[in-house]
Design a protein around this motif. Structure first.
Motif, PDB file in Angstrom:
ATOM      1  N   UNK B 447       0.811  -1.216   0.000  1.00 41.18           N
ATOM      2  CA  UNK B 447       0.000   0.000   0.000  1.00 41.18           C
ATOM      3  C   UNK B 447       0.848   1.271   0.000  1.00 41.18           C
ATOM      4  N   UNK B 448       2.163   1.124  -0.115  1.00 40.71           N
ATOM      5  CA  UNK B 448       3.032   2.308  -0.013  1.00 40.71           C
ATOM      6  C   UNK B 448       3.048   3.152  -1.280  1.00 40.71           C
ATOM      7  N   UNK B 449       2.600   2.587  -2.379  1.00 48.47           N
ATOM      8  CA  UNK B 449       2.662   3.312  -3.648  1.00 48.47           C
ATOM      9  C   UNK B 449       1.291   3.815  -4.070  1.00 48.47           C
ATOM     10  N   UNK B 450       1.291   4.573  -5.161  1.00 48.83           N
ATOM     11  CA  UNK B 450       0.039   5.104  -5.672  1.00 48.83           C
ATOM     12  C   UNK B 450       0.033   4.948  -7.182  1.00 48.83           C
ATOM     13  N   UNK B 588       3.704   5.340  -8.934  1.00 51.54           N
ATOM     14  CA  UNK B 588       4.949   5.677  -8.243  1.00 51.54           C
ATOM     15  C   UNK B 588       5.048   4.818  -7.000  1.00 51.54           C
ATOM     16  N   UNK B 589       6.193   4.236  -6.845  1.00 53.87           N
ATOM     17  CA  UNK B 589       6.439   3.431  -5.654  1.00 53.87           C
ATOM     18  C   UNK B 589       7.755   3.888  -5.037  1.00 53.87           C
ATOM     19  N   UNK B 590       7.733   4.336  -3.802  1.00 51.09           N
ATOM     20  CA  UNK B 590       8.946   4.932  -3.231  1.00 51.09           C
ATOM     21  C   UNK B 590      10.002   3.883  -2.886  1.00 51.09           C
ATOM     22  N   UNK B 591      11.246   4.348  -2.841  1.00 48.35           N
ATOM     23  CA  UNK B 591      12.356   3.476  -2.434  1.00 48.35           C
ATOM     24  C   UNK B 591      12.347   3.335  -0.919  1.00 48.35           C
TER      25      UNK B 591
END
Lengths: 315, 758, 156
Positions: B447-450, B588-591
C-alpha cells in the motif's frame, strides 16, 4: 444535538408572560437571547414544558435616560449596550466588561438580563445527559453529592457572568416583577450564594429593568481566560472609582459575584481588599485552571486593575 | 520542463474552494438518501466493566426503530493495523474498556425515536477496577485491560545504535530531564459522521477518512464481506489531522444497522462523542538524556518515552515510534537508545496526530538549548553542527537524499535576528528555535505506492482517477495542478475522480505525509504517459518532430514554427477514430526498505525522501499571571519545490496555530476516565485574536525524485512549532518546561519553584 | 405535540413552514430546506460554524428556535451570491487561500458579512476581533483576515 420536547409561547406583555408561567405551573423558562438557555436545554439540564419567548415585550428592550440614571431593559443586547454613548463616556468598567463578554456574535444575541441571570457553571455540570448519568448526579442536578469536592456540603459551581460585577461597582439596581408585585433591589441582592440555586428571584419572577446611575467614574475590567475571545472568565475583576472611593467586583470564582468597597483609593486599601478578596475566594477544581492559581489571581488582578486605571483606565 | 513551469509553483486558487465558499460542498452529515434512518449509539458508562448481557429487544418494540445491534450481531473479528495488534472489536462483547465505548446502537426514522430506542436497551455490567495513568498501569498488580498484554504494555519499541553508555560516560556534558504533555483533541471542525447503505450485496459508505482503501479493507474484515463489495465513496472531509486514518467504531455500527434494516443509515456523532469516542491523542511522558561534547556535538541520546495508549492498540507501533524518527531524521546521533512504551489505560481510543510527540520533541529541543547555554554556545550553531545533510544516513539507516535543514535554520534565524536576541535578551522576553524532519511516507507494504489513470475526453477535457484523498490540506487541487502542468490544459478542464475504492487504485492515504511525494508523483507519471501519446499524434499530423512539440493552453504546437498547431481536442478525436483513445496509467512506488518493521526490525530506509523545517517563536512571559504571549512566529520549511506556495503557507500557518499556540492552550483534561473538556468551549482551540504575527519562509529546494522537486508540505511546522515555543520560554525565564500545555497556572508554578533562576 | 406556523424570508424567498416548537433554526435550514451550508460542529454556540444572518446580523443558528424568527429575514451562505455572481467575500476567500477543509468557511464568511454590513471599512484589529467569534482548525486565520480585508477593499 436535538432539543428536548417543549412548547413555545410568545408573550407580548409582562402580564402575559407571568400568566403563561402560572398556566404551566412553573415548568417554564423565559427565553431572551437563548445563548445561555439553549445549551442548558440541549444538555437536558432542564426539561421545561414550555419556553416563553419574552423578546417581543417592548418595554423590556429599551435603553432610556431618566434623571441621573440609565434605565436598561433586560432584553437590550450586550452589543447595543456597549454602543450606548453614556456607558462609553461615563462607565468604563461596564463598557469593558461588556466588550470582554464572550465574542461579538454572541454579544449581538445575548442580552444583559440573560447575562446577569446566567446559570452557574462547572466542568462536571455543563455536560450531556449521558456524560452526567455515567458520572452520577450532583447537588445541582438533584443528586446528593458534589462530584468535584469530596463530602462537600454545598455546590461550588462558578458564576461566570462578566457584567454583574461591573454593575455592582456602579451601584446598579435591578427591578423585579412577579406574581406578587414589583420590587427594586441592588444587583448584588440577586445572588443567593448557593451554586445549586444561584439566584434569589422567585419562580416566575422576571427581571424587568436595570437602573444604572450615570455618574462620572473611572474604572476597568480585567478578565482571566486562556483565550482572547469566547471564553468565560476564570476570574474577573471589575473596579469603579467614583468621588474618591471605589468598589471592586469579583466574578468567575464561586457561586456568586462579590463586591468590596474601598473608602479611599490608596495602596494600603487596595492591598487590604486584594487580601480580603483572596481570602474569600474558595475555588475548587471545576474550571480549566487550578484552584490555587485562580485564587491567587484574584489578588493579582485587583492590584493590576487599579494600576491600569491609574495609568489612564482603558485596556 | 522544470525550469519553465507554467502553473506548478504558482499561487493558484484551490480547485475545491468554489464549492466550499458557496456552501455547496457536501460533507457526510449533509447527505440524504431515500428512506434513510438515523442511528444513535449507546455508550459505556464505565471505564472498565465486564459485559454480562446486552438486550436490544426493548428498542425494537419502539415504533419507528428499524434495527438495533450490539457486538453480538457482529462477526467476532477484532481489528488491528498489524497482525500482532488485533484487539479492537469496535463493539465489544467481553468487556468495556473506556467511558464512551460503543456498546449497542439503533437505527430509527428520526433522532428522537432513536434516542427513545436507546433508552430501552438493557445492558448488564460487572464493574472492574480501572487504571488511568500509564505509569501506574505498567506496575505489577494494576488492573489488566487486555489478557494478551502483560503489564498493559501494548508495544515496546527498542532501538539501540552504537554504544550509548560508553559515549555517555565520555561526554563532556550530560543532562537528563523528564517532560510531560497532555494529549490533545484533534478537534476537527466536522464531528465524525458515517452514511452506510447496503443493497444488493454491496455496502456503500461515506465518511471523512484519510485513506479510503485501508478503511474498506478493515470493514471487509470486520464484516466478513468481500473487499470489492465494500465501497468507500468520495466525500469532503472537515479536517483529519491524523484522527481519521483508521476504521472507526461508527463505521461498523452504521454498517451493521444498514445490513439489518435494509435501509440507508446515517450516524453523526455529537461534538462530545467526537471527543470521547472517536480518536484522541496520546498523553506522553518523555525522559531525555543527552551527552554532548564541549563543542556542542551530540554524542549520545538515551530515551524512555511512555505513551498513554488508551484502551486499544490502534496504530500502536507507529505511534510509539514516530516522534523518535522525525527527530533522528533531523540530527546526527552516533549513539542512541530509544525505549518507547505504549501502555493501555481505561481511556478513549487513540491515534496518530499531525502534532504527535510534543513532550518528546519540545523536550529534546529545550534541553539542547539549556546545554548549549551551559557550554557557552548558541542554539543556531548547535543545530547547524548536529543537523543532518544530504547524503548522510540517519541512526537507523535511512539515507537523506535532499536536505534543506541548514537553509531553514539560517533563513529563520537571520529573519528574526535570532543569535543576537537569544544572547542579549530583554526582560521577560525570549526567542526559541525548533527543528524537525518529516518522512514523506513510511513503509506500508504494497500500500506504499500510488497509481493514477488518466483519460482525455472527446472535447479535450481530462479525467484523472486516483486513490489520493483530501482532508482539507489541498491534495485534490495539488494533483489537478500537476496534471494541468503536464498536459497544457487549464485546471478547470480537469475532472478529478478520487478516493472512491470502487474506481480508484490503492494509495497510501493522507496520513503518512505521502500525498505530494507519492500520490502526485503517480499523477505526474500517468499524465506524462498521456502527454507522450498526444505529442506523438500531433507530431504526425503537424509534420514536425516530437521533440519540437509542446502543449499549452489546450493546444499542441511546434516550438520552432508556432503557427503549426492543433487543439488537444482534435488529437483526442483522432485517437478515438483510430480506435485507440488516449488513456494511460502511471504509478509511483517509493524506495523504501520493506524489511523494515516498527518493532522487530527498526532500521532500513524509512521513506523515499524527507522534508525539513525550523520554527522560531518569540514570547513574552507575564511574571504576575504566568500568561505567555506570542507576538511573532517565523517558520521556515524545506518542502522541495512548493507546488502551490499559497497552500503550503496555509499548512504552515495552520500548524503554528495547532502546534504552536496550542502549546499554551490545548490539552485534554481528565477526572479518572471522564474527559472534562470534550467540547469546543473548554478545550481551547486558539482563536484569531490569539494568533501571532506570522512569517512563513518557503526554502525552495529540489528533490531529485519528488514531482517537480516537491516533498511533503507543512507537517514539519506541526512537529516543531511547540519546540520553538518551549525553547523561547526557556530563553525568557531560564527554566525548562515540565509539562504541556504551558497554561498560566503551570507557568506561574514553574516560575515560583525556580525563583531566582535567570 | 402541536407544530408552530412560521413565515420566514430565507435568501429572499418567503417560506411558510410548520415546525416543531423546539426545532432550532439550524435544523430547519439543514433538514427542511436542504440548506446544508451552515454546519453543526458543536451545537452549543461555542464555534460559529452554523452562523447565518438574522435581519443582517450574524447569529449562531444552533442557539435559535425557529419559532423565534417568525417574520424575519435569514441569509445563509447559499444566499450570498448576487445575480449569480460570487460575493466579494467569497471571491476573496478563494483568491487568498482562506479555505482549507471548508467546514468553518460558511460560518466564517457569514460572520465577516455581518461585520461588513455594519462597518464597511473595518481595521485589521476590528476584523480579528469579529472573526474571533468563530473557530477554524486549519488555517491559523491569517489568510482569513487577509481575505476579509481584501473583500472590504473590493467593495469600497
Amino acid at each position: 444535538m436535538i432539543l428536548p420536547k417543549f412548547e413555545y409561547k410568545k408573550a407580548r406583555t409582562i402580564e402575559e408572560a407571568l400568566e403563561i408561567y402560572s398556566q404551566y405551573n412553573g415548568e417554564a423558562f423565559y427565553l431572551a437571547g437563548g445563548t445561555d438557555l439553549v445549551p442548558l436545554l440541549k444538555h437536558r439540564l432542564f426539561n421545561p414544558k414550555v419556553v416563553i419567548d419574552i423578546k417581543g415585550i417592548e418595554e423590556l428592550k429599551t435603553i432610556t435616560k431618566k434623571g441621573g440614571n440609565l434605565l436598561v431593559g433586560p432584553n437590550a443586547t450586550l452589543y447595543e449596550l456597549k454602543g450606548t454613548p453614556e456607558i462609553q463616556e461615563k462607565l468604563p468598567c461596564l463598557f469593558q466588561s461588556l466588550d470582554a463578554t464572550s465574542c461579538e456574535t454572541l454579544q449581538m444575541r445575548g442580552t444583559i438580563g440573560g447575562n446577569i441571570m446566567q446559570n452557574t457553571r462547572c466542568l462536571q455540570y455543563n455536560k450531556s445527559l449521558e456524560w452526567r448519568t455515567a458520572r452520577g448526579f450532583c447537588y445541582k442536578m438533584g443528586g446528593k453529592t458534589c462530584n468535584v469536592v469530596l463530602n462537600a456540603k454545598a455546590c461550588y459551581s462558578n458564576y461566570c457572568g462578566d457584567n454583574a460585577p461591573s454593575l455592582m461597582t456602579v451601584d446598579a439596581k435591578a427591578r423585579i416583577v412577579g406574581p406578587t408585585g414589583e420590587k427594586t433591589i441592588k444587583v448584588e441582592k440577586l445572588f443567593s450564594g448557593d451554586g445549586k440555586e444561584p439566584f434569589t428571584v422567585k419562580p416566575g419572577e422576571i427581571l424587568k429593568g436595570i437602573i444604572i446611575p450615570l455618574k462620572e467614574t473611572k474604572g476597568a475590567y480585567e478578565k482571566l481566560t486562556v483565550r482572547g475571545s469566547i471564553d468565560y472568565p476564570l476570574v474577573g475583576v471589575a473596579v469603579t472609582i467614583k468621588d474618591g472611593s471605589a468598589k471592586v467586583g469579583v466574578t468567575g470564582i464561586g457561586p456568586c459575584p462579590r463586591v468590596y468597597e474601598l473608602k479611599e483609593v490608596n495602596e494600603k486599601e487596595i492591598n487590604n481588599i486584594a487580601d480580603k478578596a483572596y481570602e474569600d475566594a474558595k475555588p475548587v477544581l471545576n474550571a480549566v485552571l487550578t484552584p490555587a492559581y485562580r485564587k491567587k489571581m484574584v489578588g493579582v488582578l485587583i492590584k493590576r486593575v487599579f494600576k491600569r486605571i491609574e495609568k489612564g483606565g482603558s485596556r | 520542463m522544470d525550469d519553465n513551469l507554467k502553473i506548478v509553483g504558482k499561487r493558484v486558487v484551490r480547485s475545491d474552494s468554489y464549492a466550499k465558499v458557496t456552501g455547496s460542498a457536501l460533507y457526510t452529515a449533509d447527505l440524504k438518501l431515500p428512506g434513510m434512518l438515523v442511528a444513535k449509539v449507546l455508550r459505556s458508562p464505565y471505564p472498565h466493566a465486564k459485559i454480562i448481557s446486552i438486550d436490544v429487544s426493548g428498542a425494537l418494540k419502539v415504533p419507528g426503530v428499524k434495527a438495533a445491534v450490539s457486538g453480538f450481531d457482529a462477526y467476532g473479528v477484532k481489528w488491528g493495523v498489524f497482525r500482532y495488534t488485533q484487539d479492537h472489536a469496535m463493539l465489544p462483547t467481553d468487556k468495556v474498556r473506556y467511558i464512551g465505548e460503543d456498546v449497542a446502537a439503533v437505527a430509527a426514522v428520526d433522532e428522537e425515536t432513536a434516542l427513545e430506542g436507546l433508552s430501552r436497551i438493557k445492558v448488564e455490567y460487572e464493574p472492574l477496577d480501572a487504571v488511568f495513568d500509564p505509569v501506574e498501569s505498567m506496575k505489577d498488580g494494576a488492573p489488566q485491560i487486555h489478557n494478551e498484554y502483560k503489564n498493559n504494555i501494548n508495544i515496546h519499541v527498542h532501538i539501540d545504535v552504537g554504544e550509548v553508555d560508553k559515549a555517555m560516560a565520555k561526554a563532556y556534558l550530560v543532562r537528563e530531564d523528564t517532560f510531560k504533555a497532555a494529549g490533545e483533541a484533534y478537534a476537527m471542525m466536522e464531528p465524525y459522521a458515517v452514511v452506510a447503505s447496503y443493497a444488493n450485496g454491496y455496502l456503500d459508505l461515506w465518511m471523512p477518512n484519510a485513506g479510503p482503501h485501508v478503511r474498506a479493507k478493515a470493514l471487509s474484515n470486520l464484516l466478513k464481506i468481500p473487499l470489492n463489495r465494500v465501497r468507500v465513496r468520495h466525500i469532503n472531509s472537515g479536517g483529519a489531522f491524523g484522527g481519521r486514518s483508521e476504521v472507526a467504531p461508527g463505521d461498523l455500527v452504521a454498517s451493521l444497522l444498514t445490513i439489518k434494516s435494509g435501509r440507508p443509515v446515517k450516524l453523526v456523532l455529537s461534538r462530545e462523542e467526537n471527543a470521547t469516542s472517536s480518536r484522541q491523542v496520546h498523553d506522553i511522558v518523555a525522559t531525555v538524556k543527552t551527552g554532548m561534547k564541549k563543542d556542542g556535538t551530540i554524542v549520545a541520546k538515551d530515551y524512555k518515552v511512555i505513551y498513554d495508549g488508551g484502551a486499544y492498540s490502534s496504530t500502536g507501533p507507529i505511534a510509539t515510534s514516530i516522534p523518535f524518527y522525525v527527530y533522528e531524521e533531523c540530527y546526527r546521533f552516533p549513539n542512541v537508545r530509544y525505549n518507547g512504551y505504549r501502555v493501555f489505560t481505561n481511556k478513549g481510543i487513540r491515534g496518530m496526530y499531525g502534532c504527535h510527540g510534543r513532550a518528546f520533541l519540545a523536550g529534546n529541543e529545550a534541553q539542547m538549548d539549556m546545554m548549549a547555554k551551559e557550554l557557552g554556545l548558541d542554539p543556531v550553531d548547535v543545530r547547524l553542527k548536529n543537523g543532518l545533510t544530504a547524503g548522510e544516513m540517519t541512526a537507523t539507516k535511512s539515507k537523506i537524499t535532499s536536505c534543506g535543514l541548514k537553509d531553514t535554520i539560517i533563513e529563520a534565524s537571520e529573519k528574526t535576528n535570532f543569535k543576537k536576541r537569544w544572547k542579549k535578551k530583554e526582560k521577560n522576553r525570549g526567542i526559541g528555535m525548533g527543528c524537525v524532519a518529516i518522512m514523506c511516507g513510511f513503509p506500508m507494504g504494497f500500500r506504499s505506492g500510488s497509481s493514477c489513470y488518466v483519460k482525455i475526453n472527446d472535447d479535450g477535457q481530462v479525467t484523472l482517477v486516483t486513490g489520493l484523498v483530501d482532508n482539507g490540506q489541498g491534495n485534490e487541487s495539488m494533483v489537478i495542478q500537476v496534471a494541468s502542468e503536464v498536459l497544457g490544459v487549464p485546471m478547470e478542464d480537469i475532472n478529478l475522480v478520487n478516493a472512491d475504492t470502487e474506481v480508484t487504485n490503492l494509495d497510501p492515504g493522507a496520513y503518512s505525509q505521502a500525498a505530494a511525494y507519492v500520490g502526485a508523483n503517480a499523477v505526474k507519471a500517468a499524465c506524462e504517459n498521456v502527454r507522450k501519446r498526444l505529442i506523438s499524434i500531433a507530431s504526425e499530423k503537424l509534420g514536425v518532430p516530437e521533440s519540437d512539440i509542446d502543449l499549452k493552453d489546450r493546444i499542441a504546437y511546434s516550438i520552432k514554427q508556432p503557427d503549426k498547431r492543433m487543439p488537444i481536442s482534435w488529437i483526442a478525436r483522432e485517437a478515438f477514430f483510430r480506435g485507440e483513445p488516449i488513456v494511460a496509467t502511471g504509478s509511483f512506488f517509493p524506495d523504501i526498505d520493506f524489511e523494515r518493521e516498527w518493532v522487530t526490525r527498526p532500521w532500513g530506509q524509512m521513506a523515499g525522501t524527507f522534508s525539513f523545517g525550523t520554527s522560531v517563536a518569540e514570547v513574552e512571559v507575564d511574571y504576575e499571571t504566568g500568561k505567555i504571549i506570542v507576538p511573532r512566529f517565523t517558520a521556515a520549511h524545506d518542502c522541495g519545490r512548493p507546488i502551490n506556495p499559497m497552500a503550503v503557507e496555509g499548512q504552515m500557518e495552520g500548524s503554528i496555530q495547532q502546534a504552536g499556540i496550542a502549546t499554551i492552550t490545548e490539552g485534554n483534561m481528565w477526572y479518572r476516565g471522564f474527559l472534562l473538556n470534550p467540547d469546543l468551549l473548554e478545550y481551547k482551540v486558539p482563536l484569531a485574536c490569539d494568533m501571532p504575527e506570522i512569517d512563513t519562509i518557503i526554502v525552495s529546494s529540489h528533490d531529485p525524485k519528488g514531482p517537480f522537486g516537491a516533498k511533503e508540505g507543512g507537517l514539519t511546522v506541526r512537529m516543531n512549532a511547540y519546540s520553538a515555543i518551549a525553547c523561547a520560554f526557556t530563553n525568557a525565564t531560564g527554566i525548562l518546561f515540565e509539562e504541556l500545555p504551558l497554561t498560566p497556572d503551570k507557568v506561574l508554578n514553574l516560575l515560583e519553584k525556580n525563583k531566582g533562576v535567570k | 405535540m402541536k407544530t408552530v406556523k412560521v413565515t420566514i424570508n430565507v435568501n429572499n424567498e418567503k417560506i411558510k413552514l410548520q415546525v416543531k416548537p423546539y426545532e432550532t433554526l439550524l435544523e430547519t435550514l439543514r433538514e427542511r430546506l436542504a440548506l446544508t451550508g451552515a454546519k453543526e460542529a458543536c451545537s452549543l454556540g461555542s464555534c460559529g460554524s452554523c452562523t447565518v444572518l438574522l435581519n443582517g446580523t450574524p447569529v449562531r443558528s444552533c442557539l435559535i428556535l425557529t419559532p423565534e424568527v417568525d417574520g424575519a429575514s435569514i441569509t445563509t451562505i447559499e444566499g450570498l451570491k448576487e445575480d449569480g455572481k460570487l460575493h466579494p467575500l467569497q471571491e476573496a476567500f478563494m483568491e487568498k487561500g482562506a479555505v482549507q477543509c471548508g467546514f468553518c468557511t460558511s460560518g466564517m464568511i457569514m460572520t465577516a458579512k455581518g461585520l461588513l454590513n455594519r462597518n464597511k471599512k473595518p481595521s485589521r484589529a476590528e476584523i480579528i476581533k469579529s472573526i474571533s467569534s468563530n473557530i477554524c482548525r486549519c488555517t491559523g486565520y491569517k489568510k482569513i483576515v487577509e481575505a476579509v480585508e481584501e473583500a472590504s477593499k473590493k467593495m469600497a
